[in-house]
Design a protein around this motif. Structure first.
Motif, PDB file in Angstrom:
ATOM      1  N   PHE B 349     -36.518  23.336 -67.063  1.00  0.00           N
ATOM      2  CA  PHE B 349     -36.109  22.074 -66.447  1.00  0.00           C
ATOM      3  C   PHE B 349     -34.688  22.268 -65.946  1.00  0.00           C
ATOM      4  CE2 PHE B 349     -34.504  17.790 -66.116  1.00  0.00           C
ATOM      5  CZ  PHE B 349     -35.587  17.083 -65.616  1.00  0.00           C
ATOM      6  N   GLU B 350     -34.562  22.337 -64.597  1.00  0.00           N
ATOM      7  CA  GLU B 350     -33.258  22.665 -64.016  1.00  0.00           C
ATOM      8  C   GLU B 350     -32.629  21.457 -63.365  1.00  0.00           C
ATOM      9  OE1 GLU B 350     -33.641  26.032 -61.448  1.00  0.00           O
ATOM     10  OE2 GLU B 350     -34.141  27.382 -63.129  1.00  0.00           O
ATOM     11  N   GLN B 351     -31.318  21.312 -63.613  1.00  0.00           N
ATOM     12  CA  GLN B 351     -30.574  20.242 -62.965  1.00  0.00           C
ATOM     13  C   GLN B 351     -30.338  20.632 -61.509  1.00  0.00           C
ATOM     14  OE1 GLN B 351     -27.618  20.500 -66.162  1.00  0.00           O
ATOM     15  NE2 GLN B 351     -27.946  18.321 -66.475  1.00  0.00           N
ATOM     16  N   PRO B 352     -29.930  19.642 -60.665  1.00  0.00           N
ATOM     17  CA  PRO B 352     -29.739  19.956 -59.241  1.00  0.00           C
ATOM     18  C   PRO B 352     -28.834  21.173 -59.012  1.00  0.00           C
ATOM     19  CG  PRO B 352     -29.601  17.591 -59.599  1.00  0.00           C
ATOM     20  CD  PRO B 352     -29.741  18.219 -60.959  1.00  0.00           C
ATOM     21  N   ASP B 353     -27.847  21.393 -59.895  1.00  0.00           N
ATOM     22  CA  ASP B 353     -26.957  22.547 -59.698  1.00  0.00           C
ATOM     23  C   ASP B 353     -27.527  23.838 -60.300  1.00  0.00           C
ATOM     24  OD1 ASP B 353     -26.755  22.144 -62.382  1.00  0.00           O
ATOM     25  OD2 ASP B 353     -24.632  21.612 -62.393  1.00  0.00           O
ATOM     26  N   GLY B 354     -28.787  23.793 -60.758  1.00  0.00           N
ATOM     27  CA  GLY B 354     -29.426  25.009 -61.259  1.00  0.00           C
ATOM     28  C   GLY B 354     -29.259  25.235 -62.744  1.00  0.00           C
ATOM     29  N   ARG B 355     -28.390  24.430 -63.399  1.00  0.00           N
ATOM     30  CA  ARG B 355     -28.212  24.651 -64.835  1.00  0.00           C
ATOM     31  C   ARG B 355     -29.430  24.187 -65.625  1.00  0.00           C
ATOM     32  NH1 ARG B 355     -23.751  21.662 -67.092  1.00  0.00           N
ATOM     33  NH2 ARG B 355     -24.099  20.364 -65.267  1.00  0.00           N
ATOM     34  N   LEU B 356     -29.696  24.873 -66.709  1.00  0.00           N
ATOM     35  CA  LEU B 356     -30.873  24.574 -67.516  1.00  0.00           C
ATOM     36  C   LEU B 356     -30.607  23.342 -68.397  1.00  0.00           C
ATOM     37  CD1 LEU B 356     -33.646  25.972 -68.142  1.00  0.00           C
ATOM     38  CD2 LEU B 356     -32.537  26.966 -70.148  1.00  0.00           C
ATOM     39  N   ALA B 357     -31.553  22.371 -68.401  1.00  0.00           N
ATOM     40  CA  ALA B 357     -31.389  21.185 -69.257  1.00  0.00           C
ATOM     41  C   ALA B 357     -32.499  21.085 -70.295  1.00  0.00           C
ATOM     42  CB  ALA B 357     -31.360  19.917 -68.403  1.00  0.00           C
ATOM     43  N   GLY B 358     -33.529  21.915 -70.166  1.00  0.00           N
ATOM     44  CA  GLY B 358     -34.623  21.897 -71.138  1.00  0.00           C
ATOM     45  C   GLY B 358     -35.614  22.990 -70.775  1.00  0.00           C
ATOM     46  N   PHE B 359     -36.535  23.271 -71.688  1.00  0.00           N
ATOM     47  CA  PHE B 359     -37.584  24.228 -71.335  1.00  0.00           C
ATOM     48  C   PHE B 359     -38.823  23.996 -72.172  1.00  0.00           C
ATOM     49  CE2 PHE B 359     -34.944  26.594 -74.484  1.00  0.00           C
ATOM     50  CZ  PHE B 359     -35.909  26.909 -75.427  1.00  0.00           C
ATOM     51  N   ALA B 360     -39.907  24.594 -71.711  1.00  0.00           N
ATOM     52  CA  ALA B 360     -41.168  24.539 -72.456  1.00  0.00           C
ATOM     53  C   ALA B 360     -41.828  25.895 -72.297  1.00  0.00           C
ATOM     54  CB  ALA B 360     -42.061  23.434 -71.895  1.00  0.00           C
ATOM     55  N   LEU B 361     -42.281  26.467 -73.407  1.00  0.00           N
ATOM     56  CA  LEU B 361     -42.862  27.804 -73.391  1.00  0.00           C
ATOM     57  C   LEU B 361     -44.205  27.772 -74.098  1.00  0.00           C
ATOM     58  CD1 LEU B 361     -39.646  29.615 -74.684  1.00  0.00           C
ATOM     59  CD2 LEU B 361     -40.323  29.309 -72.302  1.00  0.00           C
ATOM     60  N   THR B 362     -45.181  28.443 -73.509  1.00  0.00           N
ATOM     61  CA  THR B 362     -46.464  28.552 -74.216  1.00  0.00           C
ATOM     62  C   THR B 362     -46.934  29.999 -74.190  1.00  0.00           C
ATOM     63  OG1 THR B 362     -47.784  28.121 -72.247  1.00  0.00           O
ATOM     64  CG2 THR B 362     -47.174  26.198 -73.558  1.00  0.00           C
ATOM     65  N   GLY B 363     -47.826  30.312 -75.097  1.00  0.00           N
ATOM     66  CA  GLY B 363     -48.425  31.650 -75.148  1.00  0.00           C
ATOM     67  C   GLY B 363     -47.355  32.719 -75.345  1.00  0.00           C
ATOM     68  N   THR B 364     -47.495  33.821 -74.593  1.00  0.00           N
ATOM     69  CA  THR B 364     -46.563  34.937 -74.777  1.00  0.00           C
ATOM     70  C   THR B 364     -45.141  34.588 -74.350  1.00  0.00           C
ATOM     71  OG1 THR B 364     -47.306  35.709 -72.632  1.00  0.00           O
ATOM     72  CG2 THR B 364     -48.288  36.773 -74.552  1.00  0.00           C
ATOM     73  N   ALA B 365     -44.981  33.525 -73.540  1.00  0.00           N
ATOM     74  CA  ALA B 365     -43.644  33.150 -73.076  1.00  0.00           C
ATOM     75  C   ALA B 365     -42.742  32.666 -74.220  1.00  0.00           C
ATOM     76  CB  ALA B 365     -43.739  32.067 -71.996  1.00  0.00           C
ATOM     77  N   VAL B 366     -43.315  32.358 -75.395  1.00  0.00           N
ATOM     78  CA  VAL B 366     -42.452  31.879 -76.492  1.00  0.00           C
ATOM     79  C   VAL B 366     -41.424  32.942 -76.906  1.00  0.00           C
ATOM     80  CG1 VAL B 366     -44.110  30.197 -77.418  1.00  0.00           C
ATOM     81  CG2 VAL B 366     -44.047  32.511 -78.371  1.00  0.00           C
ATOM     82  N   ALA B 367     -41.682  34.187 -76.524  1.00  0.00           N
ATOM     83  CA  ALA B 367     -40.717  35.255 -76.824  1.00  0.00           C
ATOM     84  C   ALA B 367     -39.375  35.014 -76.134  1.00  0.00           C
ATOM     85  CB  ALA B 367     -41.294  36.603 -76.411  1.00  0.00           C
ATOM     86  N   GLN B 368     -39.359  34.150 -75.116  1.00  0.00           N
ATOM     87  CA  GLN B 368     -38.116  33.875 -74.371  1.00  0.00           C
ATOM     88  C   GLN B 368     -37.247  32.818 -75.042  1.00  0.00           C
ATOM     89  OE1 GLN B 368     -37.505  35.716 -71.603  1.00  0.00           O
ATOM     90  NE2 GLN B 368     -39.434  36.715 -72.161  1.00  0.00           N
ATOM     91  N   LYS B 369     -37.686  32.310 -76.194  1.00  0.00           N
ATOM     92  CA  LYS B 369     -37.000  31.182 -76.821  1.00  0.00           C
ATOM     93  C   LYS B 369     -35.497  31.423 -77.048  1.00  0.00           C
ATOM     94  CE  LYS B 369     -36.708  29.175 -81.303  1.00  0.00           C
ATOM     95  NZ  LYS B 369     -37.079  29.511 -82.662  1.00  0.00           N
ATOM     96  N   GLN B 370     -35.167  32.527 -77.694  1.00  0.00           N
ATOM     97  CA  GLN B 370     -33.757  32.776 -78.007  1.00  0.00           C
ATOM     98  C   GLN B 370     -32.905  32.839 -76.744  1.00  0.00           C
ATOM     99  OE1 GLN B 370     -32.371  32.713 -80.869  1.00  0.00           O
ATOM    100  NE2 GLN B 370     -34.224  32.668 -82.087  1.00  0.00           N
ATOM    101  N   ARG B 371     -33.418  33.579 -75.770  1.00  0.00           N
ATOM    102  CA  ARG B 371     -32.650  33.785 -74.541  1.00  0.00           C
ATOM    103  C   ARG B 371     -32.386  32.441 -73.852  1.00  0.00           C
ATOM    104  NH1 ARG B 371     -33.818  34.395 -69.281  1.00  0.00           N
ATOM    105  NH2 ARG B 371     -36.079  34.306 -69.544  1.00  0.00           N
ATOM    106  N   LEU B 372     -33.431  31.608 -73.723  1.00  0.00           N
ATOM    107  CA  LEU B 372     -33.261  30.332 -73.036  1.00  0.00           C
ATOM    108  C   LEU B 372     -32.408  29.363 -73.846  1.00  0.00           C
ATOM    109  CD1 LEU B 372     -36.835  29.893 -71.543  1.00  0.00           C
ATOM    110  CD2 LEU B 372     -34.719  30.356 -70.297  1.00  0.00           C
ATOM    111  N   SER B 373     -32.545  29.424 -75.192  1.00  0.00           N
ATOM    112  CA  SER B 373     -31.749  28.511 -76.020  1.00  0.00           C
ATOM    113  C   SER B 373     -30.264  28.724 -75.783  1.00  0.00           C
ATOM    114  CB  SER B 373     -32.045  28.730 -77.502  1.00  0.00           C
ATOM    115  OG  SER B 373     -33.399  28.474 -77.755  1.00  0.00           O
ATOM    116  N   ARG B 374     -29.886  29.976 -75.590  1.00  0.00           N
ATOM    117  CA  ARG B 374     -28.463  30.267 -75.367  1.00  0.00           C
ATOM    118  C   ARG B 374     -27.962  29.662 -74.066  1.00  0.00           C
ATOM    119  NH1 ARG B 374     -29.416  35.113 -78.311  1.00  0.00           N
ATOM    120  NH2 ARG B 374     -30.165  36.216 -76.463  1.00  0.00           N
TER     121      ARG B 374
END
Ligand SMILES: Cc1cc2nc3c(=O)[nH]c(=O)nc-3n(C[C@H](O)[C@H](O)[C@H](O)COP(=O)(O)OP(=O)(O)OC[C@H]3O[C@@H](n4cnc5c(N)ncnc54)[C@H](O)[C@@H]3O)c2cc1C
Ligand SMILES: [Zn+2]
Lengths: 56, 381
Positions: B349-374
């Protein structure tokens, strides 16, 4: 190498795997994880929610 | 000396008491709870079946063990009835006593569905260990379970029950599972994975009636269709318990209103956990209460400490399709950008300026959790 499980959320720390994303290298023993470490899934602290040792 | 008093022995009450004892072995401590004071992990209620755990096995310590461990007085089966903040007195259904400081850790009530029919009063919800004991007693070995609400708790129970041989029907007025948390692409993957376990979806529908039928129930949905089930479980949401605070004249909104020091509108009364609304945020999860308990223990023992809340992704316990969500804060501007792969969905979930404000991951994508949390900004800095 052992595995430890968080008693609140079930998260498993596997010494063999470590947690490279958190800067904990594979092979890091439970005793060597810093005392202020928290469960990455629920935030339980290392010292008072003991992790249970799983059978190998 | 009047004790520092905590109402509630859920994860909030007990974690706070532990944190207090790490800092102060002397201060008199009293915990009051309406239940039997067993220490247990509530998140385990929605994956205990598949793990082969009975309700009794979920109890980590009895109230007596906890009283000894915490050097505290624990009043079990005792319901708080009224608080007088000015006089610093607490009245329960057993006694009336003074407190030095009071912490409300009283949790939340399940929202009751609005249903007609002679079985409506027998619809269960599971929000504590007692509810769960009752639920497990009523659960027939192979009966169909109808679950109202395909949110986090409904989906977790659906997975746990279906993986343990139960036939599950999930009903939700939204057109998809986890409607408030997941974009549609991610939900489809979760729905497909649960379907494979035999879960039947009745999305876009509400239940109107629950009538007794044989040894179970007949549930009538808004399209006129009927589903037979041995058990009906409601998981349509939680409502912070604010009545005690409101009756005492304390500020309440959706929850008991507290500031960054978890202090209510009265300087001697605090709130933590599912009952609290911290700077406008109601966060009924374990991680925020753990962070809150550490800060509050410091504040109560003489070192005022504001709560800092990092971004806190929630892991949905649906092993059939792993899901991790970090919902954008209410009112956040922006849009979902979705990358779907064969076995996972990564939604940013990206704000108009591209910054991340939230995310949702399913299946194998849950491996990205740490990276996106940062990449996420803290909830309360
Ligand atoms: C099935 C399920 C699964 C969950 N899974 C997860 C998960 O995976 N991850 C996550 O982060 N969160 C999860 N949650 C949410 C999490 O469990 C809660 O946020 C947390 O347990 C709340 O703790 P609490 O102490 O605030 O409330 P509670 O545990 O509800 O405790 C409230 C306490 O207050 C007492 N009480 C209430 N009223 C009174 C009164 N008037 N007088 C005296 N005592 C009173 C009760 O007896 C009880 O002891 C889940 C919730 C459920 C229901
Ligand atoms: Zn944990």
């Amino acid at each position: 190498m052992k595995k430890w499980q968080c008693v609140v959320c079930g998260f498993i720390y596997d010494e063999e795997q470590g947690l490279p994303e958190e800067g904990i290298a594979p092979g890091t023993r439970w005793e060597d994880i810093p005392e202020d470490w928290e469960c990455p899934e629920c935030g339980v602290s290392k010292d008072d929610f003991e992790m249970v040792e799983l059978e190998a | 000396m009047a004790p520092l008093t905590v109402l509630g022995t859920g994860l909030a009450g007990y974690t706070l008491a532990r944190e207090i004892r790490k800092r102060d072995r002397e201060v008199p401590l009293r915990l009051v709870t309406a239940d039997d004071g067993s220490a247990y992990s509530k998140p385990m209620l929605s994956n205990a079946l598949a793990r082969g755990k009975t309700p009794a096995q979920l109890v980590m310590a009895s109230a007596a063990d906890m009283a000894a461990q915490l050097d505290a007085r624990i009043d079990t089966h005792t319901r708080a009835l009224a608080i007088d903040p000015a006089a610093r007195r607490l009245r329960t259904d057993r006694d009336e006593d003074a407190f030095s400081q009071l912490v409300l850790a009283v949790g939340a009530d399940p929202v009751r569905p609005d249903l007609a029919g002679d079985g409506a009063g027998e619809v269960l919800s599971v929000n504590d260990l007692d509810d769960y004991r009752h639920f497990r007693q009523r659960l027939a070995a192979d009966g169909r379970v109808l679950i109202l609400g395909a949110g986090l708790i409904g989906c977790e129970f659906a997975n746990d029950l279906a993986a343990s041989g139960h036939a599950v029907t999930l009903v939700d007025p939204a057109p998809q599972a986890l409607g408030r948390l997941l974009p549609a692409a991610g939900a489809r993957q979760l729905e497909a994975a649960l379907s494979e376990l035999g879960v039947q979806w009745r999305l876009g529908l509400t239940a109107g009636r629950v009538d007794r039928a044989g040894s179970g129930y007949r549930v009538t949905l808004s399209d006129g269709s009927r589903v037979e089930a041995g058990l009906v479980l409601s998981a349509i949401g939680l409502q912070p318990r604010t009545a005690l605070a409101a009756d005492a004249g304390l500020a309440t909104g959706r929850g008991i209103e507290v500031d960054r020091w978890l202090r209510s509108s009265d300087a001697r009364v605090f709130a933590l956990g599912d009952c609290a609304q911290v700077e406008g945020l109601v966060l009924p999860f374990v991680m925020p209460l753990m962070q809150g308990a550490r800060a509050l223990a410091a504040t109560l023992t003489g070192t005022p400490t504001a709560v800092r809340l990092p971004a806190m992704p929630v892991v949905v316990k649906t092993p059939a399709c792993p899901v991790v969500v970090a919902p954008p804060p209410p009112g956040a501007q922006g849009e979902w950008r979705i990358e779907a792969t064969a076995d996972g969905v990564l939604a940013r979930f990206e704000q108009p300026d591209g910054r991340l404000a939230g995310f949702a991951l399913t299946g194998t994508a849950v491996a990205q959790k740490q990276r996106l949390s940062r990449e996420l900004p803290p909830l309360l800095d």
